[in-house]
Design a protein around this motif. Structure first.
Motif, PDB file in Angstrom:
ATOM      1  N   ILE A   1     -21.830  46.892 -56.796  1.00  0.00           N
ATOM      2  CA  ILE A   1     -22.163  48.314 -56.655  1.00  0.00           C
ATOM      3  C   ILE A   1     -21.847  48.817 -55.245  1.00  0.00           C
ATOM      4  CG2 ILE A   1     -24.098  49.954 -56.627  1.00  0.00           C
ATOM      5  CD1 ILE A   1     -25.396  48.260 -58.838  1.00  0.00           C
ATOM      6  N   VAL A   2     -22.084  47.976 -54.242  1.00  0.00           N
ATOM      7  CA  VAL A   2     -21.968  48.438 -52.851  1.00  0.00           C
ATOM      8  C   VAL A   2     -20.607  48.139 -52.232  1.00  0.00           C
ATOM      9  CG1 VAL A   2     -24.449  48.211 -52.495  1.00  0.00           C
ATOM     10  CG2 VAL A   2     -22.950  46.309 -51.874  1.00  0.00           C
ATOM     11  N   ILE A   3     -19.640  47.687 -53.014  1.00  0.00           N
ATOM     12  CA  ILE A   3     -18.317  47.420 -52.442  1.00  0.00           C
ATOM     13  C   ILE A   3     -17.719  48.670 -51.789  1.00  0.00           C
ATOM     14  CG2 ILE A   3     -15.914  46.944 -53.056  1.00  0.00           C
ATOM     15  CD1 ILE A   3     -16.895  44.724 -54.867  1.00  0.00           C
ATOM     16  N   PRO A   4     -17.755  49.860 -52.440  1.00  0.00           N
ATOM     17  CA  PRO A   4     -17.180  51.039 -51.764  1.00  0.00           C
ATOM     18  C   PRO A   4     -17.855  51.375 -50.430  1.00  0.00           C
ATOM     19  CG  PRO A   4     -17.381  51.443 -54.109  1.00  0.00           C
ATOM     20  CD  PRO A   4     -18.100  50.158 -53.838  1.00  0.00           C
ATOM     21  N   PRO A   5     -19.198  51.464 -50.355  1.00  0.00           N
ATOM     22  CA  PRO A   5     -19.788  51.770 -49.046  1.00  0.00           C
ATOM     23  C   PRO A   5     -19.575  50.665 -48.016  1.00  0.00           C
ATOM     24  CG  PRO A   5     -21.507  51.375 -50.679  1.00  0.00           C
ATOM     25  CD  PRO A   5     -20.220  51.503 -51.415  1.00  0.00           C
ATOM     26  N   LEU A   6     -19.504  49.411 -48.458  1.00  0.00           N
ATOM     27  CA  LEU A   6     -19.223  48.340 -47.503  1.00  0.00           C
ATOM     28  C   LEU A   6     -17.794  48.444 -46.976  1.00  0.00           C
ATOM     29  CD1 LEU A   6     -20.945  45.151 -48.995  1.00  0.00           C
ATOM     30  CD2 LEU A   6     -21.677  46.554 -47.066  1.00  0.00           C
ATOM     31  N   THR A   7     -16.876  48.892 -47.826  1.00  0.00           N
ATOM     32  CA  THR A   7     -15.502  49.103 -47.355  1.00  0.00           C
ATOM     33  C   THR A   7     -15.464  50.245 -46.343  1.00  0.00           C
ATOM     34  OG1 THR A   7     -14.723  48.399 -49.546  1.00  0.00           O
ATOM     35  CG2 THR A   7     -13.116  49.426 -48.097  1.00  0.00           C
ATOM     36  N   ASN A   8     -16.280  51.267 -46.569  1.00  0.00           N
ATOM     37  CA  ASN A   8     -16.396  52.340 -45.569  1.00  0.00           C
ATOM     38  C   ASN A   8     -16.912  51.802 -44.243  1.00  0.00           C
ATOM     39  OD1 ASN A   8     -15.443  54.743 -46.704  1.00  0.00           O
ATOM     40  ND2 ASN A   8     -17.309  55.027 -47.891  1.00  0.00           N
ATOM     41  N   GLU A   9     -17.873  50.882 -44.307  1.00  0.00           N
ATOM     42  CA  GLU A   9     -18.390  50.270 -43.086  1.00  0.00           C
ATOM     43  C   GLU A   9     -17.296  49.478 -42.381  1.00  0.00           C
ATOM     44  OE1 GLU A   9     -20.762  49.371 -40.023  1.00  0.00           O
ATOM     45  OE2 GLU A   9     -21.291  50.730 -41.665  1.00  0.00           O
ATOM     46  N   LEU A  10     -16.421  48.838 -43.155  1.00  0.00           N
ATOM     47  CA  LEU A  10     -15.293  48.114 -42.570  1.00  0.00           C
ATOM     48  C   LEU A  10     -14.371  49.073 -41.820  1.00  0.00           C
ATOM     49  CD1 LEU A  10     -13.704  45.437 -42.320  1.00  0.00           C
ATOM     50  CD2 LEU A  10     -12.576  46.024 -44.467  1.00  0.00           C
ATOM     51  N   VAL A  11     -14.109  50.234 -42.404  1.00  0.00           N
ATOM     52  CA  VAL A  11     -13.266  51.237 -41.740  1.00  0.00           C
ATOM     53  C   VAL A  11     -13.914  51.701 -40.442  1.00  0.00           C
ATOM     54  CG1 VAL A  11     -12.287  53.557 -41.943  1.00  0.00           C
ATOM     55  CG2 VAL A  11     -12.199  51.989 -43.896  1.00  0.00           C
ATOM     56  N   ILE A  12     -15.228  51.919 -40.476  1.00  0.00           N
ATOM     57  CA  ILE A  12     -15.948  52.337 -39.264  1.00  0.00           C
ATOM     58  C   ILE A  12     -15.850  51.263 -38.184  1.00  0.00           C
ATOM     59  CG2 ILE A  12     -18.235  52.847 -38.319  1.00  0.00           C
ATOM     60  CD1 ILE A  12     -18.886  54.148 -41.033  1.00  0.00           C
ATOM     61  N   LEU A  13     -15.960  50.006 -38.592  1.00  0.00           N
ATOM     62  CA  LEU A  13     -15.864  48.910 -37.618  1.00  0.00           C
ATOM     63  C   LEU A  13     -14.474  48.832 -36.997  1.00  0.00           C
ATOM     64  CD1 LEU A  13     -17.862  45.872 -39.058  1.00  0.00           C
ATOM     65  CD2 LEU A  13     -18.185  47.013 -36.862  1.00  0.00           C
ATOM     66  N   ILE A  14     -13.440  49.107 -37.782  1.00  0.00           N
ATOM     67  CA  ILE A  14     -12.077  49.110 -37.229  1.00  0.00           C
ATOM     68  C   ILE A  14     -12.006  50.085 -36.054  1.00  0.00           C
ATOM     69  CG2 ILE A  14      -9.675  49.747 -37.685  1.00  0.00           C
ATOM     70  CD1 ILE A  14     -10.110  48.710 -40.562  1.00  0.00           C
ATOM     71  N   LYS A  15     -12.586  51.258 -36.241  1.00  0.00           N
ATOM     72  CA  LYS A  15     -12.554  52.260 -35.167  1.00  0.00           C
ATOM     73  C   LYS A  15     -13.515  51.906 -34.045  1.00  0.00           C
ATOM     74  CE  LYS A  15     -13.247  55.395 -38.329  1.00  0.00           C
ATOM     75  NZ  LYS A  15     -13.496  56.677 -39.022  1.00  0.00           N
ATOM     76  N   ASP A  16     -14.639  51.283 -34.367  1.00  0.00           N
ATOM     77  CA  ASP A  16     -15.622  50.936 -33.340  1.00  0.00           C
ATOM     78  C   ASP A  16     -15.148  49.813 -32.424  1.00  0.00           C
ATOM     79  OD1 ASP A  16     -17.364  52.886 -34.061  1.00  0.00           O
ATOM     80  OD2 ASP A  16     -18.791  51.591 -35.097  1.00  0.00           O
TER      81      ASP A  16
ATOM     82  N   LEU B   1     -12.055  52.636 -55.906  1.00  0.00           N
ATOM     83  CA  LEU B   1     -13.228  51.901 -56.370  1.00  0.00           C
ATOM     84  C   LEU B   1     -14.325  52.842 -56.844  1.00  0.00           C
ATOM     85  CD1 LEU B   1     -13.427  49.125 -53.612  1.00  0.00           C
ATOM     86  CD2 LEU B   1     -12.872  48.780 -56.027  1.00  0.00           C
ATOM     87  N   GLU B   2     -14.516  53.942 -56.120  1.00  0.00           N
ATOM     88  CA  GLU B   2     -15.539  54.902 -56.529  1.00  0.00           C
ATOM     89  C   GLU B   2     -15.191  55.540 -57.867  1.00  0.00           C
ATOM     90  OE1 GLU B   2     -15.661  57.456 -53.152  1.00  0.00           O
ATOM     91  OE2 GLU B   2     -17.210  56.282 -52.123  1.00  0.00           O
ATOM     92  N   ARG B   3     -13.916  55.883 -58.073  1.00  0.00           N
ATOM     93  CA  ARG B   3     -13.521  56.434 -59.363  1.00  0.00           C
ATOM     94  C   ARG B   3     -13.706  55.431 -60.483  1.00  0.00           C
ATOM     95  NH1 ARG B   3      -9.106  58.403 -56.300  1.00  0.00           N
ATOM     96  NH2 ARG B   3      -7.788  56.729 -57.129  1.00  0.00           N
ATOM     97  N   ARG B   4     -13.401  54.176 -60.182  1.00  0.00           N
ATOM     98  CA  ARG B   4     -13.554  53.131 -61.199  1.00  0.00           C
ATOM     99  C   ARG B   4     -15.023  52.935 -61.568  1.00  0.00           C
ATOM    100  NH1 ARG B   4     -11.434  46.854 -60.522  1.00  0.00           N
ATOM    101  NH2 ARG B   4     -12.029  46.147 -62.605  1.00  0.00           N
ATOM    102  N   GLN B   5     -15.888  52.971 -60.572  1.00  0.00           N
ATOM    103  CA  GLN B   5     -17.322  52.824 -60.863  1.00  0.00           C
ATOM    104  C   GLN B   5     -17.846  53.996 -61.685  1.00  0.00           C
ATOM    105  OE1 GLN B   5     -19.706  52.083 -57.399  1.00  0.00           O
ATOM    106  NE2 GLN B   5     -19.074  49.955 -57.233  1.00  0.00           N
ATOM    107  N   ARG B   6     -17.379  55.205 -61.358  1.00  0.00           N
ATOM    108  CA  ARG B   6     -17.830  56.369 -62.129  1.00  0.00           C
ATOM    109  C   ARG B   6     -17.386  56.260 -63.592  1.00  0.00           C
ATOM    110  NH1 ARG B   6     -16.588  59.352 -57.344  1.00  0.00           N
ATOM    111  NH2 ARG B   6     -14.515  59.813 -58.157  1.00  0.00           N
ATOM    112  N   ARG B   7     -16.163  55.784 -63.804  1.00  0.00           N
ATOM    113  CA  ARG B   7     -15.688  55.628 -65.191  1.00  0.00           C
ATOM    114  C   ARG B   7     -16.468  54.561 -65.933  1.00  0.00           C
ATOM    115  NH1 ARG B   7     -10.398  56.154 -62.848  1.00  0.00           N
ATOM    116  NH2 ARG B   7     -10.183  53.870 -62.892  1.00  0.00           N
TER     117      ARG B   7
END
Length: 265
Positions: A185-200, A257-263
């Protein structure tokens, strides 16, 4: 005029305004000054190897290390926050609220400068870079802990009840039934956290680093001071393109991933 016609007219007016502004910019902009300030050819041709082989490589390496350490820390914090023992919950909650409320830069400086002062020069393994990465892990772990907790709470209670009816204890149910579903369930938000870490990882420049340890932002800053494009912002343009080349595919993955989860729901 009907409502549909009015909406069409408004859209056409907005398109016309956009085209007008673009034409005005093209006519008014000093393209020679822009070229000499942001697009010095030598700034790309003579530095791309350093940016790709040193800057991008270290940025990705530091991101992976910080994400892995933060993820492990987040799992520990989640288990503490869900523990039946109240002091564990208090400590986990206090930690999460503290490090979610502090800027990542402050935590990095504290680990790289404050801890050595307090503990007679001691630093985590890896020197100043290691200290900076620990700072990123501490912050990322707090955010990921809340994300994983939300994923666990999103798993239907019937899953836990069914597992317990089969004789599984609480720990085994969490490890084999609840946690796998929560992580999906949390793969999409964890991927967002990965993107934030790239910039951080760009914040690590404050701790100082050797030439072969520099990430993209530090490398760009150094090339602005010396090198074939010194005194211009060409290196910043180049590093921005590289950041986008790394982060945009990840953001597209998140959207997919978010679209796939919604479907699936």
């Amino acid at each position: 005029m009907t409502r549909t016609q009015r909406q069409r007219a408004v859209r056409l007016a907005l398109y016309a305004l956009f085209v007008l502004l673009a034409v005005v910019f093209v006519l008014v902009a000093d393209w020679e000054a822009i070229s000499t300030s942001f697009f010095v050819p030598e700034g790309f041709t003579e530095t791309w190897q350093d940016f790709v082989l040193i800057g991008a490589r270290n940025t990705i390496l530091y991101t992976v290390i910080a994400f892995a350490g933060g993820f492990v820390l987040a799992l520990v914090l989640v288990l503490m926050k869900l523990a039946p023992v109240a002091p564990f919950r208090w400590v986990a909650t206090a930690y999460i609220e503290l490090f979610r409320g502090l800027p990542a830069l402050v935590v990095i400086l504290f680990m790289a400068l404050g801890v050595p002062i307090a503990f007679d020069g001691w630093r985590p393994p890896g020197g100043t870079i290691g200290a900076g990465l620990v700072g990123l892990m501490l912050v990322a772990g707090a955010y990921m802990a809340e994300t994983i907790r939300a994923g666990i709470e999103a798993v239907p209670k019937g899953q836990t009840e069914a597992a317990r009816s089969l004789g599984m204890n609480g720990g085994w149910t969490m490890a084999t039934v609840v946690m796998p579903q929560a992580l999906r369930i949390v793969i999409p938000p964890l991927t967002n956290e990965l993107v934030i870490l790239i910039k951080d990882t760009s914040l690590l420049f404050v701790v100082g680093m050797a030439a072969n340890e520099r990430e993209l932002t530090t490398l760009a800053r150094d090339f602005m001071a010396s090198g074939p494009s010194a005194g211009t912002a060409t290196s910043l343009i180049f590093v921005s393109v590289l950041y986008l080349a790394i982060t945009l595919p990840l953001t597209r993955v998140v959207a997919w991933l978010e679209r796939r989860q919604r479907r699936s729901r």
